[in-house]
Design a protein around this motif. Structure first.
Motif, PDB file in Angstrom:
ATOM      1  N   UNK A 137      -6.648  -8.271 -39.756  1.00 57.58           N
ATOM      2  CA  UNK A 137      -6.675  -6.855 -40.125  1.00 57.58           C
ATOM      3  C   UNK A 137      -5.293  -6.244 -39.951  1.00 57.58           C
ATOM      4  N   UNK A 138      -4.990  -5.189 -40.718  1.00 58.85           N
ATOM      5  CA  UNK A 138      -3.761  -4.459 -40.480  1.00 58.85           C
ATOM      6  C   UNK A 138      -4.001  -3.352 -39.460  1.00 58.85           C
ATOM      7  N   UNK A 139      -3.004  -2.508 -39.218  1.00 58.76           N
ATOM      8  CA  UNK A 139      -3.111  -1.475 -38.191  1.00 58.76           C
ATOM      9  C   UNK A 139      -4.174  -0.434 -38.499  1.00 58.76           C
TER      10      UNK A 139
ATOM     11  N   UNK B  11      -6.835  -8.253 -44.396  1.00 56.09           N
ATOM     12  CA  UNK B  11      -5.682  -8.819 -45.095  1.00 56.09           C
ATOM     13  C   UNK B  11      -6.081 -10.193 -45.615  1.00 56.09           C
ATOM     14  N   UNK B  12      -5.993 -10.360 -46.919  1.00 51.23           N
ATOM     15  CA  UNK B  12      -6.407 -11.616 -47.543  1.00 51.23           C
ATOM     16  C   UNK B  12      -5.260 -12.620 -47.588  1.00 51.23           C
ATOM     17  N   UNK B  13      -5.625 -13.897 -47.718  1.00 50.88           N
ATOM     18  CA  UNK B  13      -4.666 -14.982 -47.941  1.00 50.88           C
ATOM     19  C   UNK B  13      -3.534 -14.983 -46.917  1.00 50.88           C
ATOM     20  N   UNK B  14      -3.895 -14.768 -45.646  1.00 51.62           N
ATOM     21  CA  UNK B  14      -2.924 -14.810 -44.554  1.00 51.62           C
ATOM     22  C   UNK B  14      -3.045 -16.133 -43.808  1.00 51.62           C
ATOM     23  N   UNK B  15      -1.911 -16.776 -43.582  1.00 46.92           N
ATOM     24  CA  UNK B  15      -1.913 -18.079 -42.915  1.00 46.92           C
ATOM     25  C   UNK B  15      -2.149 -17.901 -41.419  1.00 46.92           C
ATOM     26  N   UNK B  16      -3.082 -18.683 -40.862  1.00 41.54           N
ATOM     27  CA  UNK B  16      -3.421 -18.638 -39.445  1.00 41.54           C
ATOM     28  C   UNK B  16      -3.241 -20.041 -38.877  1.00 41.54           C
ATOM     29  N   UNK B  17      -2.569 -20.148 -37.729  1.00 43.21           N
ATOM     30  CA  UNK B  17      -2.341 -21.464 -37.146  1.00 43.21           C
ATOM     31  C   UNK B  17      -2.223 -21.365 -35.636  1.00 43.21           C
ATOM     32  N   UNK B  18      -2.307 -22.524 -34.977  1.00 39.83           N
ATOM     33  CA  UNK B  18      -2.112 -22.610 -33.529  1.00 39.83           C
ATOM     34  C   UNK B  18      -0.658 -22.964 -33.258  1.00 39.83           C
ATOM     35  N   UNK B  19      -0.004 -22.156 -32.429  1.00 44.32           N
ATOM     36  CA  UNK B  19       1.394 -22.389 -32.080  1.00 44.32           C
ATOM     37  C   UNK B  19       1.535 -22.731 -30.604  1.00 44.32           C
ATOM     38  N   UNK B  20       2.560 -23.509 -30.289  1.00 48.06           N
ATOM     39  CA  UNK B  20       2.873 -23.786 -28.896  1.00 48.06           C
ATOM     40  C   UNK B  20       3.421 -22.516 -28.245  1.00 48.06           C
ATOM     41  N   UNK B  21       2.954 -22.203 -27.044  1.00 48.07           N
ATOM     42  CA  UNK B  21       3.333 -20.954 -26.385  1.00 48.07           C
ATOM     43  C   UNK B  21       4.814 -20.914 -26.017  1.00 48.07           C
TER      44      UNK B  21
ATOM     45  N   UNK C 227     -10.633 -11.208 -45.408  1.00 47.87           N
ATOM     46  CA  UNK C 227      -9.793 -11.352 -44.230  1.00 47.87           C
ATOM     47  C   UNK C 227     -10.326 -12.306 -43.183  1.00 47.87           C
ATOM     48  N   UNK C 228     -11.486 -12.921 -43.416  1.00 46.06           N
ATOM     49  CA  UNK C 228     -12.075 -13.821 -42.422  1.00 46.06           C
ATOM     50  C   UNK C 228     -11.477 -15.223 -42.538  1.00 46.06           C
ATOM     51  N   UNK C 229     -11.458 -15.921 -41.399  1.00 48.38           N
ATOM     52  CA  UNK C 229     -10.993 -17.304 -41.389  1.00 48.38           C
ATOM     53  C   UNK C 229     -11.825 -18.103 -40.406  1.00 48.38           C
ATOM     54  N   UNK C 230     -11.898 -19.405 -40.665  1.00 43.25           N
ATOM     55  CA  UNK C 230     -12.503 -20.369 -39.743  1.00 43.25           C
ATOM     56  C   UNK C 230     -11.551 -21.549 -39.627  1.00 43.25           C
ATOM     57  N   UNK C 231     -11.184 -21.902 -38.391  1.00 46.16           N
ATOM     58  CA  UNK C 231     -10.214 -22.973 -38.183  1.00 46.16           C
ATOM     59  C   UNK C 231     -10.755 -23.987 -37.176  1.00 46.16           C
ATOM     60  N   UNK C 232     -11.010 -25.229 -37.629  1.00 48.12           N
ATOM     61  CA  UNK C 232     -11.430 -26.273 -36.665  1.00 48.12           C
ATOM     62  C   UNK C 232     -10.310 -26.533 -35.656  1.00 48.12           C
TER      63      UNK C 232
END
Length: 244
Positions: free
Chosen positions: A197-199, A204-214, A230-235
């Motif tokens: 979501x934005x502020x 927000x559609x087609x936004x890349x979501x990933x796991x990053x090292x802290x 705006x929904x995503x599911x990531x194994x």
């Protein structure tokens, strides 16, 4: 069910160059990765260090690798149907070595997860908070040896259906061989779901979501994109992760 339509991009352009060391000697067998958004390919330098990559018009990231050397990269704009020559890359010789094994969890025995080496996996080292990139392919037992220079590095890899457990920081000096740098890949056995979501709480559609090292900020697995709402599911593998 109706069929899906696909648009094929003609490979009608060319990138040419030579891979050399910093003394201008040609590096035969160097791997040259050529990539742009959504597509990439790899070619190998011939006995004179020359390479040719067939591409299409656009902006391309060209990176050369060879065992025992740091890689070098350039960004090149290629016109439709055109040829860009002189894309030469000069690789610095390694002065230190990082040695380890890539393993993945595979089943369990008596409640203890078994770990097996992963062969043929591209493994690379990145300079931490500074320049530097080098890579190699793990051998039949999952063992890798990467040539680097003095400094602080972190080593990463990627494997479908798995999350990289961590990307440790490694301080190394010239002439040092740093062993025991093992990477563990955890199989996906859970999932993270959410909405981007934005502020104003607008999806927000087609936004890349990933796991990053802290610590390093490097991604630990392949990510996913948010859908039309705006929904995503990531194994993911079970654990505590930083999601970007």
């Amino acid at each position: 069910q109706m069929g899906e339509d696909f648009t094929l991009q003609a490979l009608d352009a060319t990138i040419r160059g030579t891979v050399r060391d910093t003394d201008h000697n040609p590096l035969s067998g160097a791997r040259v990765d050529v990539g742009t958004s959504g597509w990439g390919t790899s070619v190998y330098a011939d006995a004179s260090g020359n390479y040719t990559a067939t591409v299409y018009g656009g902006v391309w990231h060209v990176r050369a690798h060879r065992d025992g050397y740091l890689s070098e990269a350039k960004d090149i704009t290629v016109p439709d149907g055109g040829t860009v020559t002189g894309v030469d890359l000069y690789l610095s010789r390694a002065t230190a070595w990082i040695v380890g094994t890539v393993r993945r969890e595979a089943g369990s025995s008596l409640g203890i997860a078994a770990q097996v080496g992963v062969p043929g996996l591209w493994v690379w080292a990145n300079g931490y908070q500074g320049p530097g990139h080098a890579g190699t392919t793990s051998d039949a037992s999952g063992v890798f040896t990467i040539g680097v220079t003095a400094g602080t590095w972190y080593v990463v890899t990627s494997y479908d259906g798995h999350t990289l457990q961590q990307t440790p920081l490694l301080a190394i000096a010239d002439g040092q061989i740093l062993t025991g740098t093992d990477l563990l890949l955890l199989p996906h056995n859970a999932a993270v779901t959410g909405q981007v979501l934005d502020q104003n709480n607008t999806p927000i559609t087609n936004t890349w979501v990933q796991i990053n090292d802290a610590v390093t900020g490097h991604r630990r697995q392949n990510g996913t994109s948010s859908d039309a709402s705006g929904f995503y599911t990531m194994p993911v593998a079970a654990g505590t992760w930083k999601i970007n």
